[in-house]
Design a protein around this motif. Sequence first.
Motif, PDB file in Angstrom:
ATOM      1  N   ASP A   1     -29.625  44.414 -20.740  1.00 58.41           N
ATOM      2  CA  ASP A   1     -28.549  44.866 -21.626  1.00 58.41           C
ATOM      3  C   ASP A   1     -27.224  44.745 -20.875  1.00 58.41           C
ATOM      4  O   ASP A   1     -26.964  45.500 -19.941  1.00 58.41           O
ATOM      5  CB  ASP A   1     -28.785  46.317 -22.039  1.00 58.41           C
ATOM      6  N   PRO A   2     -26.351  43.814 -21.264  1.00 57.01           N
ATOM      7  CA  PRO A   2     -25.090  43.626 -20.530  1.00 57.01           C
ATOM      8  C   PRO A   2     -24.167  44.836 -20.556  1.00 57.01           C
ATOM      9  O   PRO A   2     -23.273  44.949 -19.709  1.00 57.01           O
ATOM     10  CB  PRO A   2     -24.453  42.413 -21.223  1.00 57.01           C
ATOM     11  N   ASN A   3     -24.394  45.735 -21.498  1.00 57.83           N
ATOM     12  CA  ASN A   3     -23.587  46.951 -21.550  1.00 57.83           C
ATOM     13  C   ASN A   3     -24.023  47.986 -20.524  1.00 57.83           C
ATOM     14  O   ASN A   3     -23.295  48.935 -20.240  1.00 57.83           O
ATOM     15  CB  ASN A   3     -23.648  47.572 -22.950  1.00 57.83           C
ATOM     16  N   ALA A   4     -25.232  47.794 -19.969  1.00 60.18           N
ATOM     17  CA  ALA A   4     -25.770  48.773 -19.020  1.00 60.18           C
ATOM     18  C   ALA A   4     -26.066  48.184 -17.660  1.00 60.18           C
ATOM     19  O   ALA A   4     -26.344  48.925 -16.719  1.00 60.18           O
ATOM     20  CB  ALA A   4     -27.046  49.397 -19.593  1.00 60.18           C
ATOM     21  N   SER A   5     -25.994  46.859 -17.536  1.00 54.46           N
ATOM     22  CA  SER A   5     -26.439  46.210 -16.310  1.00 54.46           C
ATOM     23  C   SER A   5     -25.520  45.057 -15.932  1.00 54.46           C
ATOM     24  O   SER A   5     -25.126  44.260 -16.781  1.00 54.46           O
ATOM     25  CB  SER A   5     -27.875  45.692 -16.511  1.00 54.46           C
ATOM     26  N   LYS A   6     -25.214  44.983 -14.647  1.00 56.58           N
ATOM     27  CA  LYS A   6     -24.401  43.880 -14.141  1.00 56.58           C
ATOM     28  C   LYS A   6     -25.242  42.635 -13.837  1.00 56.58           C
ATOM     29  O   LYS A   6     -24.688  41.586 -13.532  1.00 56.58           O
ATOM     30  CB  LYS A   6     -23.664  44.318 -12.868  1.00 56.58           C
TER      31      LYS A   6
END
Length: 452
Positions: free
Chosen positions: A289-294
């Motif tokens: 999830d790009p909103n939670a993970s780099k």
Amino acid sequence: MPKKLAVTMAGLLMITTAAAGCSGAGSTGGSSSGGDGETITALMVGNPQMEDIQKLTADNFTKQTGITVKFTILPENELRDKVTQDVANQGGQYDVATVGAYEVPIWSKNGWLHELSTQANADANYDAGDLLKPMVQSLTGEDGKMYAAPFYGESSFLMYNKELFAAKGLTMPEHPTWAQVADFAAKLNDKGKGVAGICLRGLPGWGELFAPLTTVVNTYGGTWFEKDWTPKVNAPEFTAATQFYVDLVQKYGESGAPQAGFTECLNTFGQGKAAMWYDATSAAGTLEDPNASKVAGKVGYVYAPVHKTEYSGWLWTWAWAMPKTTKKADAAWKFISWATSKDYEQLVGKNLGWSRVPSGKRTSTYSIPEYKDSAKAFADVTLGSIEHANPENPGLQPRPALGVQYVGIPEFSDLGTKVSQEVSAAIAGSTSVDKALADGQKQAENVAKNYK
């Protein structure tokens, strides 16, 4: 399961760890509110999937049913203590709670949980036959009935940062050995850039540190107990596996490893601060999830590392259970059936992202086009890991009780946690592995007396 699996209420309370100190701990996660309908109380572990359901309940479940859900969210170790106290004491504080595959067979035998098979089988829309068999079996009592409904299921696998591997010209095999992992960790560890070679749990707790470590013990040929209940905690195989794990974390692991559990490693790896992470397959949804993970889109997923066995992944499910003490069984089942339904998976996918669907519990999940696309990096390895996990025979010798990363007896929560405290201290450098396991052997011998 052995005949002596059932325990008295007093016995189970005795084996909870630091229960008195945790009884008032934790935070109330808030409640979904709606109208003047019924209110139920829910206690759940603070994992990403549970945080997601808290966000979605008010505007969906409560809006549809008028039932308000008051959530309390706790870290894993505190959750275990709190729910055990309430259920074993028949306290009746919670109408539903997240429990695991370890607790359900024991608690169902003691008559502490509502069976859910009747409601599940009576509801055609629920489609109980769609639930993955390994998860249902892990939540089934001796009477053949299901006593908790799986919210999500998991095994364990190795996650790695593909960019960091490529930069060093390294290639990860689909079925790595622990020796290969240690070699990769040495080459990728970069303290100057704040990047650990690997992240592994070091936080005390039978379900924290010893979840991954027991799988290492299994594949090294070790076991907590042999078939006849002979304790083997300080045997050469158990010792070699534990020493390997401790050395790996000390040399190439994350900073603050003795305090790092699932959540801490998820954050570390998700921020790009570790090259590898061995842990639950359920972590992948958050990592993608790009909103939670780099590191979304940059992670590779392979089977759990091995040494002497072909596979070594664990088997686990966080599931919704209903304590016998609830006076709101109908409302509680409505929530459980919604939370573990196909419709809920659709809701998560459409509102929060398809990679965040609480997977590993339904066959149909892996036929959803959007999920298949978002989970293509990890879905096949996740399913393969679940299918190859063997709670009856996870190592090289017969076992006296079910469980891959735990021993399916009531005393294990206390035994595993106490030994984990010593091993965590070894990671911190304040004791040795030999001393930690010598002490653990004595404790295991005391447990074995109950079964000899």
